[in-house]
Design an enzyme around this catalytic site. Structure first.
Site, PDB file in Angstrom:
ATOM      1  N   LYS A  72       1.100  -1.292  -0.206  1.00  0.00           N
ATOM      2  CA  LYS A  72       0.045   0.106   0.059  1.00  0.00           C
ATOM      3  C   LYS A  72       0.813   1.374   0.250  1.00  0.00           C
ATOM      4  O   LYS A  72       1.878   1.530   1.066  1.00  0.00           O
ATOM      5  CB  LYS A  72      -0.524   0.231   1.513  1.00  0.00           C
ATOM      6  CG  LYS A  72      -1.733   1.523   1.080  1.00  0.00           C
ATOM      7  CD  LYS A  72      -3.128   0.970   2.594  1.00  0.00           C
ATOM      8  CE  LYS A  72      -2.276   1.669   3.440  1.00  0.00           C
ATOM      9  NZ  LYS A  72      -3.480   1.477   5.102  1.00  0.00           N
ATOM     10  N   ARG A 115     -10.637  -1.866   6.591  1.00  0.00           N
ATOM     11  CA  ARG A 115      -9.607  -2.907   7.820  1.00  0.00           C
ATOM     12  C   ARG A 115      -9.121  -2.752   8.824  1.00  0.00           C
ATOM     13  O   ARG A 115      -8.670  -3.323   9.733  1.00  0.00           O
ATOM     14  CB  ARG A 115      -8.614  -3.436   7.091  1.00  0.00           C
ATOM     15  CG  ARG A 115      -7.306  -1.636   6.318  1.00  0.00           C
ATOM     16  CD  ARG A 115      -6.427  -1.453   7.471  1.00  0.00           C
ATOM     17  NE  ARG A 115      -5.249  -1.610   7.102  1.00  0.00           N
ATOM     18  CZ  ARG A 115      -4.122  -0.774   7.934  1.00  0.00           C
ATOM     19  NH1 ARG A 115      -4.375  -0.018   9.178  1.00  0.00           N
ATOM     20  NH2 ARG A 115      -3.328  -0.567   7.308  1.00  0.00           N
ATOM     21  N   GLN A 143     -12.404   7.489  10.796  1.00  0.00           N
ATOM     22  CA  GLN A 143     -12.531   7.073  11.124  1.00  0.00           C
ATOM     23  C   GLN A 143     -12.701   6.018  12.446  1.00  0.00           C
ATOM     24  O   GLN A 143     -14.142   5.134  12.510  1.00  0.00           O
ATOM     25  CB  GLN A 143     -11.013   5.928  11.771  1.00  0.00           C
ATOM     26  CG  GLN A 143      -9.575   6.721  10.950  1.00  0.00           C
ATOM     27  CD  GLN A 143      -9.253   5.536   9.942  1.00  0.00           C
ATOM     28  OE1 GLN A 143      -9.586   4.497  10.203  1.00  0.00           O
ATOM     29  NE2 GLN A 143      -8.758   5.763   9.031  1.00  0.00           N
ATOM     30  N   ASN A 164     -15.029  13.832  22.777  1.00  0.00           N
ATOM     31  CA  ASN A 164     -13.722  13.942  21.702  1.00  0.00           C
ATOM     32  C   ASN A 164     -13.044  14.858  22.329  1.00  0.00           C
ATOM     33  O   ASN A 164     -13.940  16.017  23.274  1.00  0.00           O
ATOM     34  CB  ASN A 164     -13.977  14.095  20.401  1.00  0.00           C
ATOM     35  CG  ASN A 164     -13.410  14.040  19.027  1.00  0.00           C
ATOM     36  OD1 ASN A 164     -12.503  13.425  19.325  1.00  0.00           O
ATOM     37  ND2 ASN A 164     -13.282  14.840  18.515  1.00  0.00           N
ATOM     38  N   SER A 204      -5.717  10.921  17.192  1.00  0.00           N
ATOM     39  CA  SER A 204      -3.969  11.418  17.066  1.00  0.00           C
ATOM     40  C   SER A 204      -3.088  11.847  18.260  1.00  0.00           C
ATOM     41  O   SER A 204      -2.924  13.032  17.618  1.00  0.00           O
ATOM     42  CB  SER A 204      -4.056  12.495  15.320  1.00  0.00           C
ATOM     43  OG  SER A 204      -5.366  13.237  14.826  1.00  0.00           O
ATOM     44  N   GLY A 225      -5.247   4.660  17.553  1.00  0.00           N
ATOM     45  CA  GLY A 225      -5.232   6.283  17.069  1.00  0.00           C
ATOM     46  C   GLY A 225      -3.820   5.903  17.289  1.00  0.00           C
ATOM     47  O   GLY A 225      -3.273   6.645  15.813  1.00  0.00           O
ATOM     48  N   THR A 226      -2.946   4.923  17.502  1.00  0.00           N
ATOM     49  CA  THR A 226      -1.078   4.793  17.710  1.00  0.00           C
ATOM     50  C   THR A 226      -0.511   4.072  16.790  1.00  0.00           C
ATOM     51  O   THR A 226      -0.196   3.231  16.638  1.00  0.00           O
ATOM     52  CB  THR A 226      -0.826   5.399  19.439  1.00  0.00           C
ATOM     53  OG1 THR A 226      -1.102   5.681  20.594  1.00  0.00           O
ATOM     54  CG2 THR A 226       0.455   5.023  19.564  1.00  0.00           C
ATOM     55  N   ASP A 227      -0.574   5.142  15.624  1.00  0.00           N
ATOM     56  CA  ASP A 227       0.261   4.025  14.707  1.00  0.00           C
ATOM     57  C   ASP A 227       2.292   4.959  14.455  1.00  0.00           C
ATOM     58  O   ASP A 227       2.305   4.943  13.290  1.00  0.00           O
ATOM     59  CB  ASP A 227      -0.160   4.150  13.352  1.00  0.00           C
ATOM     60  CG  ASP A 227      -1.218   5.002  13.373  1.00  0.00           C
ATOM     61  OD1 ASP A 227       0.074   6.603  13.559  1.00  0.00           O
ATOM     62  OD2 ASP A 227      -1.973   5.985  12.160  1.00  0.00           O
ATOM     63  N   GLY A 297      -4.057  -1.818  18.152  1.00  0.00           N
ATOM     64  CA  GLY A 297      -3.927  -2.067  16.859  1.00  0.00           C
ATOM     65  C   GLY A 297      -2.606  -0.710  16.115  1.00  0.00           C
ATOM     66  O   GLY A 297      -3.065  -0.040  16.172  1.00  0.00           O
TER      67      GLY A 297
HETATM   68  P1  NAD Z   1      -9.319  12.743  11.919  1.00  0.00           P
HETATM   69  O1  NAD Z   1      -8.058  13.723  11.739  1.00  0.00           O
HETATM   70  O2  NAD Z   1     -10.188  12.188  11.279  1.00  0.00           O
HETATM   71  O3  NAD Z   1      -9.453  12.503  13.454  1.00  0.00           O
HETATM   72  C1  NAD Z   1      -8.919  13.074  14.486  1.00  0.00           C
HETATM   73  C2  NAD Z   1      -9.166  12.472  16.055  1.00  0.00           C
HETATM   74  O4  NAD Z   1      -8.284  12.766  16.919  1.00  0.00           O
HETATM   75  C3  NAD Z   1     -10.550  13.582  16.018  1.00  0.00           C
HETATM   76  O5  NAD Z   1     -11.193  12.641  16.753  1.00  0.00           O
HETATM   77  C4  NAD Z   1      -9.476  14.739  16.692  1.00  0.00           C
HETATM   78  O6  NAD Z   1     -10.723  15.402  18.148  1.00  0.00           O
HETATM   79  C5  NAD Z   1      -9.037  14.487  17.712  1.00  0.00           C
HETATM   80  N1  NAD Z   1      -7.717  14.625  18.139  1.00  0.00           N
HETATM   81  C6  NAD Z   1      -7.117  15.660  17.395  1.00  0.00           C
HETATM   82  N2  NAD Z   1      -6.133  16.140  17.560  1.00  0.00           N
HETATM   83  C7  NAD Z   1      -6.278  15.531  19.497  1.00  0.00           C
HETATM   84  C8  NAD Z   1      -5.189  16.377  20.160  1.00  0.00           C
HETATM   85  N3  NAD Z   1      -4.480  16.557  20.334  1.00  0.00           N
HETATM   86  N4  NAD Z   1      -5.537  15.275  21.276  1.00  0.00           N
HETATM   87  C9  NAD Z   1      -6.609  14.174  21.867  1.00  0.00           C
HETATM   88  N5  NAD Z   1      -7.612  13.977  20.278  1.00  0.00           N
HETATM   89  C10 NAD Z   1      -7.140  14.934  19.558  1.00  0.00           C
HETATM   90  O7  NAD Z   1      -8.867  10.866  11.813  1.00  0.00           O
HETATM   91  P2  NAD Z   1      -8.504   9.653  11.903  1.00  0.00           P
HETATM   92  O8  NAD Z   1      -8.797   9.369  10.132  1.00  0.00           O
HETATM   93  O9  NAD Z   1     -10.211  10.079  12.645  1.00  0.00           O
HETATM   94  O10 NAD Z   1      -7.598   8.654  12.273  1.00  0.00           O
HETATM   95  C11 NAD Z   1      -7.575   9.063  13.698  1.00  0.00           C
HETATM   96  C12 NAD Z   1      -6.161   8.345  13.698  1.00  0.00           C
HETATM   97  O11 NAD Z   1      -5.757   6.973  13.778  1.00  0.00           O
HETATM   98  C13 NAD Z   1      -5.272   8.894  13.641  1.00  0.00           C
HETATM   99  O12 NAD Z   1      -4.231   9.144  14.690  1.00  0.00           O
HETATM  100  C14 NAD Z   1      -4.368   7.960  12.179  1.00  0.00           C
HETATM  101  O13 NAD Z   1      -2.827   7.936  12.132  1.00  0.00           O
HETATM  102  C15 NAD Z   1      -4.938   6.779  13.108  1.00  0.00           C
HETATM  103  N6  NAD Z   1      -5.364   5.397  12.501  1.00  0.00           N
HETATM  104  C16 NAD Z   1      -4.728   4.540  13.112  1.00  0.00           C
HETATM  105  C17 NAD Z   1      -4.435   2.878  11.419  1.00  0.00           C
HETATM  106  C18 NAD Z   1      -3.996   1.870  12.630  1.00  0.00           C
HETATM  107  O14 NAD Z   1      -4.012   0.846  11.594  1.00  0.00           O
HETATM  108  N7  NAD Z   1      -3.998   1.707  13.574  1.00  0.00           N
HETATM  109  C19 NAD Z   1      -4.989   2.987  10.158  1.00  0.00           C
HETATM  110  C20 NAD Z   1      -5.936   4.447  10.817  1.00  0.00           C
HETATM  111  C21 NAD Z   1      -5.211   5.553  10.869  1.00  0.00           C
END
Ligand code: NAD
Length: 326
Positions: A72, A115, A143, A164, A204, A225-227, A297
Site C-alpha cells: 500500500k 480494515r 475513522q 472527543n 491523533s 490511533g497510535t501508529d 492495533g
Molecule cells: P481525523 O483527523 O479524522 O480525526 C482525528 C481525531 O483525533 C479526532 O477525533 C480529533 O478530535 C482527535 N484529536 C486531534 N488532536 C488531538 C489531540 N491533541 N488530543 C486528543 N485527540 C485529538 O483522523 P482519523 O482518520 O479518524 O484517524 C485517527 C487516528 O487513527 C490517526 O492518528 C491515524 O493516524 C490513526 N489510524 C490508525 C490506523 C491503524 O491501523 N491503527 C489506521 C488509520 C488511521
C-alpha cells in the site's frame, strides 16, 4: 501463459463490494497467518518528503497462506481538505506471487478505514467479555464511524458513551449511533471509563487520554490511533496493568501504544501476544472476568493486502473492474 491484464478497482467499487463481514474475515485470517509464520510484513517506509507538508510511504508484505503479495502506497497530505480531497490517500498494488506481475491496482482509502475497524472488531470478538453492554468511543474523526459500526456488530451493546478532544465533532458520531439504533451520550472521560465495558480509542493524540484508575475491571480496550513514534492515547500504567495483544509485536513496541510502557520498563516485549495466537487457539485470550485486555492495533500492510485481494476478487467476479495491460 495468457495475459489476464491488470485489474483496476475504484474507490466506489470497493465501497460497494467490500462489506464489514468481508473485511472482518480477511483481517482475522491474515492475523492468524501472521501468528503461524505464514505471513509477514516488510519494513515500513514513511518519509516527510519536504513538499506539500506530506508524509509518504509504503507498507508491504507477503501472505503465503492467502497468496497476497504487494504494497500500500500513500500517506498524509494536510492541504487536501481545502481541495475537497481526503487528507489520507492510499492505493494498493497487488502482484502475482507466482510471476511477480502486477495483478491489481485498488483504491485504498475506503479499504484503510474498513480494515482498521475490522482489526478492533476482531479484538472485541476474541477478547471482550461476552456480556459487554456499554461501548465507549474516544475520538470522533473520520475513522470513528467505521469503528463504531464494526464494533456494534460484535456484542449486544445497549449504549454508546463518547468523548472527543474537539467536542463539536461528537454529534456526527451520535448520528451514526442513531442509525444503528444505539443511544448515544457525550460524557467526560472518567465517566466513560467507569461505564464502558469496551473502549475504542481512535485519535491523533500525543498524550494519554484515558488513565489507569478510570478503567473498570473486565474492560476490553482497543487502542487504534497510535501508529507513529511519540503518539499515545492511554496511560502507560494502563498498558502495564492490562494483558496486551497486538497485530504485530515489533510495531507495538516501536510505534504502537505499548511503546511508552516498554520504554519505561513497565511492560516486557515478551508479555505482548499477537492476536493471531488467540485466533489460532495457541493462547487462551481473556483469562478472567476481571482482567483488563488491551489490543494495540498499529495497522499492518498485510491487512491492506487482505482486503484489497477481496476487493479485486469480487470486482473481477462481478465485472466491476477495468482491465488494462502494460
Ligand atoms: P481525523 O483527523 O479524522 O480525526 C482525528 C481525531 O483525533 C479526532 O477525533 C480529533 O478530535 C482527535 N484529536 C486531534 N488532536 C488531538 C489531540 N491533541 N488530543 C486528543 N485527540 C485529538 O483522523 P482519523 O482518520 O479518524 O484517524 C485517527 C487516528 O487513527 C490517526 O492518528 C491515524 O493516524 C490513526 N489510524 C490508525 C490506523 C491503524 O491501523 N491503527 C489506521 C488509520 C488511521
Amino acid at each position: 501463459m495468457t495475459d489476464d491484464g491488470i485489474l483496476v478497482v475504484s474507490e466506489d467499487a470497493c465501497r460497494e463490494l467490500v462489506g464489514r463481514k468481508d473485511a472482518f474475515d480477511a483481517v482475522e485470517a491474515v492475523f492468524a497467518a501472521m501468528a503461524r509464520g505464514d505471513a509477514y510484513n516488510f519494513p515500513v517506509i514513511r518519509e516527510a518528503i519536504g513538499y506539500a507538508d506530506a508524509l509518504y510511504g509504503f507498507k508491504s508484505g507477503f501472505d503465503r497462506a492467502g497468496l497476497a503479495l504487494g504494497l500500500k502506497s500513500g500517506g498524509y497530505w494536510p492541504g487536501n481538505a481545502a481541495k475537497g480531497l481526503t487528507n489520507h490517500q492510499s492505493t494498493v498494488f497487488l502482484f502475482d506471487p507466482d510471476t511477480g506481475r502486477l495483478k491489481a491496482l485498488v483504491g485504498g482509502n475506503y479499504l484503510t478505514a474498513v480494515r482498521t475497524a475490522a482489526a478492533s472488531s476482531v479484538s472485541i470478538a476474541h477478547l471482550a467479555r461476552p456480556d459487554a453492554r456499554v461501548l465507549g468511543m474516544v475520538g470522533a474523526g473520520h475513522q470513528s464511524a467505521f469503528q463504531l459500526r464494526a464494533a456494534a456488530e460484535q456484542r449486544s451493546f445497549e449504549k454508546v458513551v463518547a468523548w472527543n478532544f474537539h467536542p463539536e465533532m461528537l454529534p456526527a458520531l451520535g448520528k451514526v449511533a442513531a442509525e444503528i439504533g444505539l443511544p448515544f451520550e457525550a460524557v467526560e472521560r472518567e465517566r466513560l471509563g467507569a461505564e464502558a465495558d469496551v473502549i475504542i480509542t481512535i485519535t491523533s493524540a500525543f498524550e494519554p487520554l484515558m488513565m489507569r484508575d478510570w478503567i473498570k475491571p473486565g474492560t476490553h480496550i482497543a487502542c487504534m490511533g497510535t501508529d507513529t513514534k511519540g503518539k499515545q492515547e492511554v496511560d502507560a500504567a494502563l498498558v502495564a496493568a492490562a494483558t496486551v495483544f497486538t497485530d504485530e509485536v515489533a510495531q507495538s513496541i516501536s510505534i504502537g501504544e505499548a511503546q511508552h510502557a516498554v520504554a519505561q520498563g513497565l511492560k516486557a516485549e515478551a508479555d505482548i501476544t499477537p492476536i493471531g495466537a488467540v485466533i489460532n487457539g495457541a493462547h487462551p485470550g481473556r483469562n478472567s472476568e476481571a482482567e483488563i485486555t488491551l489490543f494495540d492495533g498499529t495497522g499492518v500492510g498485510l491487512q491492506d493486502l487482505a482486503v484489497a485481494s477481496v476487493a479485486a476478487d469480487l470486482a473481477k467476479a462481478g465485472g466491476r473492474a477495468q482491465v488494462v495491460r502494460l
